[in-house]
Design an enzyme around this catalytic site. Structure first.
Site, mmCIF file in Angstrom:
data_model
loop_
_atom_site.group_PDB
_atom_site.id
_atom_site.type_symbol
_atom_site.label_atom_id
_atom_site.label_comp_id
_atom_site.label_asym_id
_atom_site.label_seq_id
_atom_site.Cartn_x
_atom_site.Cartn_y
_atom_site.Cartn_z
ATOM 1 C CB SER A 173 -0.892 0.030 1.238
ATOM 2 O OG SER A 173 -0.133 0.396 2.386
ATOM 3 C CG ASP A 174 1.325 5.914 -1.200
ATOM 4 O OD1 ASP A 174 2.259 6.062 -0.398
ATOM 5 O OD2 ASP A 174 1.152 6.659 -2.181
ATOM 6 C CB CYS A 175 2.698 5.721 3.827
ATOM 7 S SG CYS A 175 4.305 4.998 3.445
#
Length: 673
Positions: A173-175
């Site tokens: 995932s992106d953060c």
């Protein structure tokens, strides 16, 4: 580097990155998973992260990213990968913060046709064709489903349709994008359901704390089982195996050390990358290159004149040095000795007042030649920050017009991302315009050497330069590409207005001509059914069509590189028809006067295909034209006959209408507490 249109350069730069990355890892200063490249197409000039991407054209992005991945990972399928490349952000991500729309909650409504032919093309290259090690799902939702919880994108398309199924390939995932599934997307009723949906959809790694905090409860509630967890772990550890992580101190690449960082060859490559990306937009009366033999003084002005970290743009390491334009100009010499450099910064992004304008004005008055370096930087555009204007700021226009009105050669170097150059194009006091972008640590050397003829410019614009009013004609949230009632069209492929400078534009210090081979059939006809016969490619769109040799002749006095661009146009397939579309390019080096070079442009069946409304890639009968260069210099017409043929049948999304948002489950607000 996108303006260089030089895939060999991209692979060389990526090879240096992976070599130095391994050296840093051996010194316990770096991991082996690199969250690059940002390969989202750059369709809207306001996007704050457009600077991170190669540009707006999907073929250009695909070709660029293929070379980048090979350089980072060590080839198409090496026994041991150098590092793991991560293609991001999957998918349809190109908005940070605009008029109350934030990337964390934005729902990108994208027609299937646009999704397939544009937004997903670079990711298809990454996963299906270039064997990338990892992908990152994005903050936004696509047609109602947060990307990191979308099993249609992550499973049906990414893994099943594109065959991205090796045990060592994984999705991160992106953060905190997993948290965003719950809030602010409000896609699930509980936090536990959010992590369960993400893991089941195929998001193997959570950058953030939500998996750690909420997966145990999700498993206990039966929302997800350990099989899904095991699958994610296998992918991660298999990736480490592919990196030789467990192979001990004698493993491949473990011998790389600090002596492999910042080598003379690497520093030279940084300079070459800076030179190749600079684009010449205007050169009245052949003002450039400057003849320094006739110059005793030069004014270096503007808030980019003494740039250091500005040169690097978004996301960068610590370079061994910064060579600003001012520094580089101070090294200039002619037969009488050093050239006097008069420096004046003038107004900046943070201080647009007239308090110190006397300094650049006096510097210009005391100099033989004036060079103004201005534009924008990451204080105006960056991750989390989109632009509202693509015009030059008024204070810069005012000062530039003043310093250029003194009857001297005056060169404008536009830095940062694209701005509307209309105020300066027809101004007779401005002799030349270059676009320098974010050229890196050697950017100053590159710019000054280009101005003085040590190097010759050959960059091409990797994006369309729109008139300033474009931002008032279409909302950033409008993801459609084709022209409509409130959309003049996206990118050069669909834009129905007049660009300030078009995609692919770039001047030289010499003149070039291009020509097809004299033996080329100008009325050739090809039966569609015969084009796929005997093709051994893994996918029909990769079947070769034909390689076209293009003779490039330098008819002027200056040795120069030349980027040969090939575009396809024609009226075939679904309406509306695109203006034209890039299908091949190559950069020729050091083309000398009177010694032609041949550029080879290979086309595949995918080069000729169109995407229909259901997302199928189809080869259509009709009349085609291959256009060479921008503006067009050479044209070759040919015809495809017979029945249309589907080259790639697209898996249909779950919703009956692909442009309709799929419904979220909503948030159980009591679960907040």
């Amino acid at each position: 580097m996108g303006a260089a249109f030089d895939d060999a350069l991209i692979e060389a730069v990526a090879t240096v990155i992976s070599t130095e990355g391994r050296a840093f890892n051996n010194g316990n200063r770096s991991g082996l998973d690199f969250w690059t490249p940002n390969i989202n197409p750059y369709k809207d000039p306001r996007w704050g992260r457009g600077q991170e991407t190669p540009g707006e054209d999907p073929f250009h992005l695909k070709s660029y990213v293929n070379s980048l991945i090979h350089g980072l990972q060590g080839g198409q399928n090496p026994a041991i990968k150098k590092v793991i490349a991560t293609c991001k952000h999957f998918a349809a991500y190109d908005l940070e913060s605009w008029e109350g729309n934030y990337r964390y909650q934005f729902n990108a409504i994208v027609p299937t046709q646009d999704l397939v032919e544009y937004y997903l093309q670079p990711f298809q290259q990454c996963a299906r064709d270039s064997n990338v090690g990892a992908a990152m799902c994005s903050y936004n939702a696509v047609n109602g489903v947060p990307s990191c919880a979308d099993d249609y994108l992550l499973q049906t398309i990414l893994r099943e349709h594109w065959g991205w199924t090796n045990d060592n390939q994984w999705v991160t995932s992106d953060c905190d994008a997993i948290q965003n599934i719950f809030m602010p997307h409000e896609y699930t009723q509980t936090r536990e359901q959010a992590v369960a949906d993400a893991l089941i959809a195929g998001t193997d790694v959570n950058c953030g704390e939500y998996y750690q905090q909420h997966l145990p409860a999700a498993i206990a509630q039966g929302l997800v089982n350990e099989t899904s967890l095991d699958q994610a772990l296998v992918r991660q550890y298999s990736s480490l195996v592919k990196l030789g992580y467990f192979d001990g101190p004698s493993a491949m690449y473990r011998n790389l050390s600090w002596s492999d960082v910042g080598t003379p060859a690497s520093l030279k490559l940084a300079y070459t990358a800076a030179v190749e990306g600079v684009t010449l937009l205007k050169n009245d009366k052949q003002t450039l290159p400057l003849n320094i033999a006739n110059i005793s003084s030069i004014a270096i002005l503007g808030d980019w004149a003494n740039a250091t970290t500005q040169l690097l743009g978004n996301y960068y390491g610590i370079p061994p040095y910064f060579h600003s334009p001012l520094f580089a100009a101070q090294q200039l010499k002619n037969s009488t000795g050093n050239i006097t450099v008069n420096y004046g910064s003038g107004p900046t992004q943070g201080n647009p007042t007239t308090d110190n304008w006397d300094v650049p004005l006096n510097a210009a008055m005391e100099s033989d030649v004036v060079v103004y370096l201005g534009g924008i930087d990451i204080s105006v555009e960056s991750e989390g920050m989109d632009r509202y204007s693509i015009n030059w700021q008024g204070f810069q226009i005012d000062l530039i017009n003043q310093v250029c009105a003194m009857g001297k050669p005056c060169i404008l170097v536009s830095m940062g991302d694209q701005l509307d150059q209309t105020p300066f194009i027809n101004n007779p006091n401005i002799s030349a315009i270059l676009w320098g972008g974010y050229p890196g640590m050697s950017g100053g050397d590159a710019i000054i050497n280009l101005l003085t003829g040590v190097e010759a410019p050959a960059g091409r614009l990797p994006v369309t330069q729109y008139p300033a009013d474009y931002v008032n004609q279409v909302a950033m949230t409008d993801m459609t590409l084709r022209p409509g009632e409130n959309n003049p069209g996206r990118t050069y492929i669909w834009y129905n207005g007049t660009a300030v400078y078009p995609f692919g534009y770039g001047l030289h210090y010499t003149n070039f001509t291009t020509a097809f081979a004299p033996t080329e059939n100008t009325t050739a006809s090809y039966a569609i059914s015969s084009l796929v016969q005997g093709c051994s490619a893994a996918h029909l769109d990769l079947c070769p069509f034909k390689t076209f040799p293009i003779t490039v002749t330098n008819t002027g006095p200056t040795m120069s590189d030349f980027v040969t661009l090939g575009f396809i146009t024609g009226q075939y397939g679904p309406t509306p028809y695109p203006n034209k579309q890039l299908v091949a390019y190559t950069r020729l080096h050091n083309v000398t006067a009177g010694t032609p070079q041949v550029a080879h442009l290979p086309l595949t069946l995918g080069s000729l295909a169109r995407v229909d409304e259901q997302g199928n890639t189809v080869l259509y009968p009709g009349n085609y034209a291959l256009l060479i260069d921008e503006p067009t210099q050479s044209v070759l017409n040919f015809t495809l006959t017979g029945s249309e043929m589907v080259l790639d049948a697209w898996p249909q999304p779950p919703a009956s209408n692909a442009t309709m948002s799929r419904k979220s489950k909503g948030v159980d607000h009591e679960s907040w507490f």
